[in-house]
Design a protein around this motif. Structure first.
Motif, PDB file in Angstrom:
ATOM      1  N   MET A  55       0.832  -1.023   0.361  1.00 47.97           N
ATOM      2  CA  MET A  55       0.445  -0.059  -0.006  1.00 47.97           C
ATOM      3  C   MET A  55       0.886   1.550  -0.103  1.00 47.97           C
ATOM      4  SD  MET A  55      -1.137  -0.422   3.833  1.00 47.97           S
ATOM      5  CE  MET A  55      -2.142  -1.947   3.797  1.00 47.97           C
ATOM      6  N   ASP A  56       0.250   2.250  -0.905  1.00 48.42           N
ATOM      7  CA  ASP A  56       1.280   3.440  -0.813  1.00 48.42           C
ATOM      8  C   ASP A  56       0.132   4.372  -0.270  1.00 48.42           C
ATOM      9  OD1 ASP A  56       2.430   5.675  -0.781  1.00 48.42           O
ATOM     10  OD2 ASP A  56       2.601   5.284  -3.686  1.00 48.42           O
ATOM     11  N   PHE A  57       0.920   5.071   0.833  1.00 49.49           N
ATOM     12  CA  PHE A  57      -0.776   6.493   1.738  1.00 49.49           C
ATOM     13  C   PHE A  57      -0.780   7.631   0.759  1.00 49.49           C
ATOM     14  CE2 PHE A  57      -0.168   5.222   6.487  1.00 49.49           C
ATOM     15  CZ  PHE A  57      -0.813   4.487   5.793  1.00 49.49           C
ATOM     16  N   THR A  58       0.554   8.131  -0.649  1.00 49.70           N
ATOM     17  CA  THR A  58       0.209   8.294  -0.784  1.00 49.70           C
ATOM     18  C   THR A  58      -0.559   9.059  -2.019  1.00 49.70           C
ATOM     19  OG1 THR A  58       2.157   7.773  -2.542  1.00 49.70           O
ATOM     20  CG2 THR A  58       2.652   9.245  -0.717  1.00 49.70           C
ATOM     21  N   ILE A  59      -1.077   7.654  -1.748  1.00 55.24           N
ATOM     22  CA  ILE A  59      -2.560   7.275  -3.399  1.00 55.24           C
ATOM     23  C   ILE A  59      -3.348   7.359  -2.559  1.00 55.24           C
ATOM     24  CG2 ILE A  59      -1.133   6.639  -5.322  1.00 55.24           C
ATOM     25  CD1 ILE A  59      -2.233   3.852  -4.364  1.00 55.24           C
ATOM     26  N   SER A  60      -3.422   7.127  -1.223  1.00 56.03           N
ATOM     27  CA  SER A  60      -5.153   7.056  -0.778  1.00 56.03           C
ATOM     28  C   SER A  60      -5.703   8.481  -0.878  1.00 56.03           C
ATOM     29  CB  SER A  60      -5.162   6.879   0.974  1.00 56.03           C
ATOM     30  OG  SER A  60      -3.895   8.096   1.778  1.00 56.03           O
ATOM     31  N   SER A  61      -6.941   8.231  -0.709  1.00 57.18           N
ATOM     32  CA  SER A  61      -8.050   9.701  -0.656  1.00 57.18           C
ATOM     33  C   SER A  61      -7.360  10.524  -0.088  1.00 57.18           C
ATOM     34  CB  SER A  61      -9.670   8.991  -0.476  1.00 57.18           C
ATOM     35  OG  SER A  61     -10.359  10.115  -0.708  1.00 57.18           O
ATOM     36  N   VAL A  62      -7.990  10.207   1.525  1.00 58.92           N
ATOM     37  CA  VAL A  62      -7.639  11.690   2.459  1.00 58.92           C
ATOM     38  C   VAL A  62      -6.861  12.901   2.199  1.00 58.92           C
ATOM     39  CG1 VAL A  62      -8.926  10.281   4.070  1.00 58.92           C
ATOM     40  CG2 VAL A  62      -6.727   9.953   3.940  1.00 58.92           C
ATOM     41  N   GLN A  66      -4.330  12.159  -1.215  1.00 59.28           N
ATOM     42  CA  GLN A  66      -5.282  13.200  -2.899  1.00 59.28           C
ATOM     43  C   GLN A  66      -6.127  14.138  -2.164  1.00 59.28           C
ATOM     44  OE1 GLN A  66      -4.123  12.559  -5.505  1.00 59.28           O
ATOM     45  NE2 GLN A  66      -2.281  11.057  -4.370  1.00 59.28           N
ATOM     46  N   LYS A  67      -7.632  14.593  -1.189  1.00 51.87           N
ATOM     47  CA  LYS A  67      -7.488  15.383  -1.087  1.00 51.87           C
ATOM     48  C   LYS A  67      -7.514  16.244  -0.020  1.00 51.87           C
ATOM     49  CE  LYS A  67     -11.913  12.214  -2.750  1.00 51.87           C
ATOM     50  NZ  LYS A  67     -12.982  12.056  -1.535  1.00 51.87           N
ATOM     51  N   SER A  86      -6.881  11.913   8.330  1.00 53.42           N
ATOM     52  CA  SER A  86      -7.008  11.997   9.241  1.00 53.42           C
ATOM     53  C   SER A  86      -6.385  10.428   9.264  1.00 53.42           C
ATOM     54  CB  SER A  86      -8.677  12.158   9.389  1.00 53.42           C
ATOM     55  OG  SER A  86      -9.074  10.858   8.079  1.00 53.42           O
ATOM     56  N   VAL A  87      -6.639   9.975  11.063  1.00 51.03           N
ATOM     57  CA  VAL A  87      -6.003   8.772  11.633  1.00 51.03           C
ATOM     58  C   VAL A  87      -7.842   7.910  11.132  1.00 51.03           C
ATOM     59  CG1 VAL A  87      -6.493   7.334  13.752  1.00 51.03           C
ATOM     60  CG2 VAL A  87      -5.514   9.519  13.429  1.00 51.03           C
ATOM     61  N   LYS A  88      -8.490   8.567  10.701  1.00 49.18           N
ATOM     62  CA  LYS A  88     -10.085   7.427  10.480  1.00 49.18           C
ATOM     63  C   LYS A  88      -9.797   6.931   8.856  1.00 49.18           C
ATOM     64  CE  LYS A  88     -14.580   7.527   9.293  1.00 49.18           C
ATOM     65  NZ  LYS A  88     -14.630   7.306   7.483  1.00 49.18           N
ATOM     66  N   GLY A  89      -9.529   8.736   7.541  1.00 51.25           N
ATOM     67  CA  GLY A  89      -8.973   7.428   6.452  1.00 51.25           C
ATOM     68  C   GLY A  89      -7.817   7.128   6.358  1.00 51.25           C
ATOM     69  N   LEU A  90      -7.037   7.584   7.079  1.00 52.55           N
ATOM     70  CA  LEU A  90      -6.034   6.143   6.764  1.00 52.55           C
ATOM     71  C   LEU A  90      -6.504   5.255   7.649  1.00 52.55           C
ATOM     72  CD1 LEU A  90      -2.496   7.938   7.817  1.00 52.55           C
ATOM     73  CD2 LEU A  90      -3.496   7.350   5.214  1.00 52.55           C
ATOM     74  N   LEU A  91      -7.370   4.097   8.146  1.00 58.49           N
ATOM     75  CA  LEU A  91      -7.564   3.089   8.148  1.00 58.49           C
ATOM     76  C   LEU A  91      -8.903   2.802   7.175  1.00 58.49           C
ATOM     77  CD1 LEU A  91      -8.759   3.986  12.335  1.00 58.49           C
ATOM     78  CD2 LEU A  91      -6.729   2.592  11.550  1.00 58.49           C
ATOM     79  N   PHE A 148       5.383   6.155   4.117  1.00 54.90           N
ATOM     80  CA  PHE A 148       4.841   6.299   4.966  1.00 54.90           C
ATOM     81  C   PHE A 148       5.461   8.033   6.227  1.00 54.90           C
ATOM     82  CE2 PHE A 148       5.040   5.274   9.841  1.00 54.90           C
ATOM     83  CZ  PHE A 148       3.713   4.486  10.181  1.00 54.90           C
ATOM     84  N   GLN A 149       5.823   8.674   5.722  1.00 52.60           N
ATOM     85  CA  GLN A 149       6.527   9.430   6.129  1.00 52.60           C
ATOM     86  C   GLN A 149       5.248  10.512   6.402  1.00 52.60           C
ATOM     87  OE1 GLN A 149       7.069   8.942   2.937  1.00 52.60           O
ATOM     88  NE2 GLN A 149       6.892  10.312   1.673  1.00 52.60           N
ATOM     89  N   VAL A 150       4.310  10.049   5.413  1.00 51.07           N
ATOM     90  CA  VAL A 150       2.759  11.251   5.192  1.00 51.07           C
ATOM     91  C   VAL A 150       2.195  11.418   6.071  1.00 51.07           C
ATOM     92  CG1 VAL A 150       3.388  11.400   2.254  1.00 51.07           C
ATOM     93  CG2 VAL A 150       1.346  10.116   3.860  1.00 51.07           C
TER      94      VAL A 150
END
Length: 396
Positions: free
Chosen positions: A72-79, A81-82, A86-91, A177-179
């Motif tokens: 998984m790549d945290f930079t392509i998570s919706s939270v 990109q937008k 938030s913790v919930k968005g990463l979860l 992960f640094q994001v």
């Protein structure tokens, strides 16, 4: 030149892949202990463009037959990109990627248990979204986050127990992960909570990776003696190519390039041995002539905006004030009070902006002073000013 991948390639063919045998063997040997109920936790560091993502995708391909490997790549998570970190968005993103990989591998993903969990734990559940066949819960109250976090971070271990006849273990790779630094005040509690789950799972290995120099404070917050993992996380740093490796690489992948000795020395200095820069710059060079130092310098300056396209995109997303801060650091490192004096603002007003620029890896803080972390960005800014008489606040 066809054997040279582009600098933004995340997955390379066998023909394109070069070097890194030692790093691959180290990671493979460490991660193989997951199948012996002794899963390691690894922090993979390295500067932007050095090849971490390519290496991690290589590891995934190597170990995918015996393990469930989740990349998984945290930079392509919706939270992210937008710009709503938030913790919930990463979860939500974490949960989605685990279930998606299970589906792809044909493993039991506990669908009935998932729905039962959300229906029986007093969640304020708005609805389930269906994303590529994956039931993603929409919850809306902060009081539910602790239960949700507990469920999501335990999910991998539960999936292993349901499928241990098919897989030796689970490897979770979290790139960029640094994001998580962008979740601000929640960072420390997130790391300590995450650590509690990670260190208790004997069949789930974790590889955290990101564009971090060894001076990045996040490394000590994660893997330092006083960090969340208390020095128990293994740290592996991926270094740029040495001069000798870069030379061997080009002779093998781009034999049509001819350098004088001074020309290649300059090529190596321009790219700093960073594979993504080597690949992009080498593709722009004239193959019909022997490249001396002057020709390499001219080619580098003429193609700098192409080589640094990812950094220029980052630059464009900065505010005017954030760009001002970087410009004040072009000629020398400065203390915060000195930056404030040059910008005619109060020192305290710079805190959030300086933190953001550090989180993006554009500047760093060493010995009480801030300095530009991306030397090629500094070169581009200087060149733009020399040629146009103004710094490029807006790049079209």
């Amino acid at each position: 030149m066809s054997k040279l991948p582009w600098g933004n390639s995340k997955v390379l063919t066998d023909e394109e892949f070069f070097n890194r045998e030692q790093e691959i063997n180290n990671l493979k040997n460490l991660l193989s202990s997951t199948g012996e109920n002794n899963a390691p936790d690894i922090l993979l560091t390295g500067i932007r463009g050095v090849g971490k993502t390519v290496l991690l995708n290589r590891i995934k391909n190597i170990m995918d037959d015996d393990y469930l490997v989740i990349y998984m790549d945290f930079t392509i998570s919706s939270v992210y990109q937008k710009n709503q970190m938030s913790v919930k968005g990463l979860l939500d993103y974490y949960f989605q990627e685990i279930i998606s990989e299970c589906r792809d591998k044909g493993l039991k993903s506990l669908d009935s248990q998932i729905k039962k969990f959300f229906k029986t734990n007093n969640f304020k559940l708005e609805k389930f979204l269906n994303i590529n066949g994956i039931p993603i819960p929409l919850i809306s109250t902060e009081r539910d986050i602790e239960k949700y976090r507990d469920f999501v971070f335990k999910l991998a271990e539960d999936i292993y127990k349901e499928n241990q006849d098919k897989i030796k273990g689970i490897i979770i790779i979290i790139d960029e992960f640094q994001v998580i630094k962008e979740i601000g005040d929640y960072l420390n509690s997130f790391l300590w909570n995450f650590r509690g789950y990670v260190t208790s799972q004997r069949n789930v290995a974790y590889v955290l990776s990101g564009s971090m120099s060894l001076q990045d404070n996040l490394i000590s917050e994660i893997a330092g003696q006083n960090g969340a993992f208390g020095g128990r996380m293994l740290t592996i740093n991926i270094n740029p190519f040495t001069k000798e490796t870069a030379n061997t690489y080009l002779k093998e992948k781009a034999p049509e390039l001819n350098f004088t000795e001074e020309g290649f020395d300059r090529f190596y200095k321009c790219t700093s041995g960073i594979p993504s820069y080597i690949n992009i710059f080498a593709r722009q060079l004239d193959t019909s002539t022997t490249l001396n130092e002057e020709e390499v310098i001219n080619a580098f300056d003429n193609n700098l905006s192409l080589i640094l396209s990812h950094l220029i995109n980052e630059w464009n997303r900065l505010t005017i004030k954030e760009k001002d801060i970087i410009i004040t650091l072009i000629h020398e490192p400065l203390k915060r009070i000195e930056i404030a004096r040059k910008l005619n603002v109060k020192s305290g007003s710079l805190s959030n902006k300086l933190n953001k620029l550090q989180n993006l890896g554009l500047i760093k803080f060493i010995d009480g002073k801030y300095e530009i972390n991306e030397h090629l960005l500094k070169r581009w800014l200087k060149l733009e000013h020399e040629q146009k008489g103004i710094y490029p606040y807006r790049v079209i």
